[in-house]
Design a protein around this motif. Structure first.
Motif, short mmCIF file in Angstrom:
data_model
loop_
_atom_site.label_atom_id
_atom_site.label_comp_id
_atom_site.label_asym_id
_atom_site.label_seq_id
_atom_site.Cartn_x
_atom_site.Cartn_y
_atom_site.Cartn_z
N GLU A 77 0.84 -1.19 0.00
CA GLU A 77 0.00 0.00 0.00
C GLU A 77 0.89 1.25 0.00
OE1 GLU A 77 -3.97 1.58 2.27
OE2 GLU A 77 -3.23 -0.43 2.65
N VAL A 78 0.75 2.03 -1.06
CA VAL A 78 1.52 3.26 -1.21
C VAL A 78 0.55 4.41 -0.95
CG1 VAL A 78 2.77 4.71 -2.87
CG2 VAL A 78 3.11 2.21 -2.88
N LYS A 79 0.88 5.25 0.03
CA LYS A 79 -0.05 6.32 0.40
C LYS A 79 0.60 7.68 0.24
CE LYS A 79 -2.38 3.79 4.14
NZ LYS A 79 -2.53 3.80 5.60
N ASN A 80 0.03 8.49 -0.63
CA ASN A 80 0.46 9.89 -0.82
C ASN A 80 1.96 10.05 -0.97
OD1 ASN A 80 -1.93 9.91 1.55
ND2 ASN A 80 -2.33 11.11 -0.30
N LEU A 81 2.55 9.17 -1.79
CA LEU A 81 4.01 9.17 -1.95
C LEU A 81 4.47 10.27 -2.90
CD1 LEU A 81 6.54 7.39 -1.20
CD2 LEU A 81 6.23 6.30 -3.43
N SER A 82 5.45 11.04 -2.45
CA SER A 82 6.08 12.05 -3.30
C SER A 82 7.58 11.89 -3.24
CB SER A 82 5.71 13.46 -2.84
OG SER A 82 4.32 13.68 -2.98
N LYS A 83 8.23 12.16 -4.37
CA LYS A 83 9.69 12.14 -4.40
C LYS A 83 10.21 13.29 -5.23
CE LYS A 83 13.99 10.93 -4.17
NZ LYS A 83 14.73 11.01 -2.90
N ILE B 40 1.33 10.11 -4.97
CA ILE B 40 0.85 8.86 -5.57
C ILE B 40 0.28 7.93 -4.50
CG2 ILE B 40 1.73 6.67 -6.51
CD1 ILE B 40 2.57 8.00 -8.79
N SER B 41 -0.91 7.39 -4.76
CA SER B 41 -1.48 6.37 -3.88
C SER B 41 -1.94 5.19 -4.71
CB SER B 41 -2.69 6.93 -3.11
OG SER B 41 -2.28 7.96 -2.24
N LEU B 42 -1.61 3.99 -4.26
CA LEU B 42 -2.07 2.79 -4.95
C LEU B 42 -1.90 1.61 -4.02
CD1 LEU B 42 0.70 1.03 -6.03
CD2 LEU B 42 0.85 3.10 -7.41
N SER B 43 -2.63 0.53 -4.29
CA SER B 43 -2.40 -0.67 -3.50
C SER B 43 -2.43 -1.89 -4.41
CB SER B 43 -3.40 -0.79 -2.36
OG SER B 43 -4.69 -0.96 -2.87
N VAL B 44 -1.69 -2.90 -4.00
CA VAL B 44 -1.57 -4.13 -4.78
C VAL B 44 -1.88 -5.31 -3.86
CG1 VAL B 44 -0.01 -5.58 -6.16
CG2 VAL B 44 0.18 -3.07 -6.29
N GLU B 45 -2.80 -6.14 -4.30
CA GLU B 45 -3.19 -7.32 -3.51
C GLU B 45 -2.22 -8.47 -3.77
OE1 GLU B 45 -5.86 -7.39 -1.41
OE2 GLU B 45 -6.27 -5.28 -1.94
N GLU B 46 -2.10 -9.33 -2.78
CA GLU B 46 -1.27 -10.53 -2.94
C GLU B 46 -1.74 -11.32 -4.17
OE1 GLU B 46 0.08 -12.53 0.53
OE2 GLU B 46 1.64 -12.95 -0.97
N GLY B 47 -0.80 -11.72 -5.02
CA GLY B 47 -1.11 -12.56 -6.18
C GLY B 47 -1.39 -11.80 -7.46
N GLU B 48 -1.52 -10.48 -7.37
CA GLU B 48 -1.81 -9.69 -8.57
C GLU B 48 -0.60 -9.58 -9.50
OE1 GLU B 48 -4.91 -6.21 -8.72
OE2 GLU B 48 -3.66 -5.89 -6.97
N PHE B 49 -0.89 -9.37 -10.78
CA PHE B 49 0.14 -9.04 -11.77
C PHE B 49 -0.26 -7.69 -12.35
CE2 PHE B 49 2.43 -8.95 -15.69
CZ PHE B 49 3.49 -9.83 -15.57
#
Ligand code: ADP
Ligand code: ADP
Length: 239
Positions: free
Chosen positions: A5-11, A23-32
């Motif tokens: 889970e990426v929450k409000n990431l800035s670089k 940037i915010s996004l999330s990835v579930e186990e097993g996803e491609f």
């Protein structure tokens, strides 16, 4: 709970170049999941931030529920083993053999467990050979990496990552330096690893067609922000 889970990431690099902006996004186990976007969009920075090769300026990264945004030392090494990285330019040690490069993946794993490095057990060597055979590299095991083709080098990169026993594989433009035939082989292997070993994959690509063919879900990034996050099918309808 999402694996990543990426929450409000800035670089921002050197207080000048903003590579990622909230940037915010999330990835579930097993996803491609494929990440697409033009050159300079921030794809590489996103993957490198997750593997902690670059430090976030702001925001939070949760991996398996743990806040890894600023972990250090042994805990950082543990996170790195669980998130294997694959690079466009392979990042192998060219003067070493294939099997030595693959066993290198194990060193990171061991140093995370116990802090001890520098030797391999027979069991680990066997495990490395099993992985090499899965990737069709048995005959190349004792060749130096600089004698291999690009496609073979990338398979060594995958084998090295697998040797860490990762839960997530981060692939930064894995086929950008390869011809179409080798690209297909690499994408097929990544998909197979995802399906059979249940390893979650996050793959940076700049070819939309490849992303649509191989992934169920696509995240589109432009100018450091997420401009699309959804099914691959719907994206291809829009184009
Ligand atoms: P992509 O992978 O989508 O091509 P990157 O994450 O590599 O995008 O780059 C995003 C932006 O950040 C670009 O403007 C790039 O020039 C800049 N950038 C990337 N790495 C660095 C760095 N180490 N130092 C300064 N700027 C960087
Ligand atoms: P690869 O393709 O092997 O992933 P890149 O060629 O994208 O690597 O980048 C190589 C290195 O240069 C990375 O460490 C990246 O952060 C850095 N880099 C990329 N863009 C810039 C930039 N605009 N300024 C400074 N460093 C950069």
């Amino acid at each position: 709970m999402a694996l990543l889970e990426v929450k409000n990431l800035s670089k921002t690099y050197d207080n000048v170049t903003t590579a990622l902006q909230d940037i915010s996004l999330s990835v579930e186990e097993g996803e491609f999941v494929s990440v697409i976007g033009p050159s300079g969009a921030g794809k590489s920075t996103l993957l490198r931030s997750i593997n902690r090769l670059v430090d976030a300026s702001q925001g939070t990264i949760l991996f398996d529920g743990q806040d890894i945004t600023r972990v250090k030392g042994k805990e950082l090494r543990r996170v790195r083993t669980k998130t294997g990285m694959i690079f466009q330019h392979y990042n192998l040690v060219n003067r070493l053999s294939v099997i030595e490069n693959v066993l290198h993946g194990r060193l990171g794993y061991k140093s995370a467990l116990s802090g001890s490095v520098g030797y391999y057990t027979e069991g680990e060597k066997e495990q490395a050979f099993v992985i090499l055979s899965k990737l069709g590299l048995t005959e190349q095991a004792y060749k130096r990496c600089d004698e291999l083709s690009g496609g073979q080098k990338q398979r060594v990169g995958i084998a090295r990552a697998l040797m860490q026993e990762p839960r997530l594989i981060l692939c930064d433009e894995p086929i950008a330096s390869l011809d179409p035939g080798s690209s297909k082989v690499i994408m097929d292997y990544l998909r197979e690893i995802n399906k059979t070993m249940k390893i979650t994959c996050l793959v940076n690509l700049h070819q939309v067609e490849v992303a649509v063919r191989y992934s169920e879900r696509i995240i589109g990034i432009t100018g450091g922000t997420v401009v699309y996050d959804g099914p691959a099918g719907e994206l291809s309808e829009r184009m």
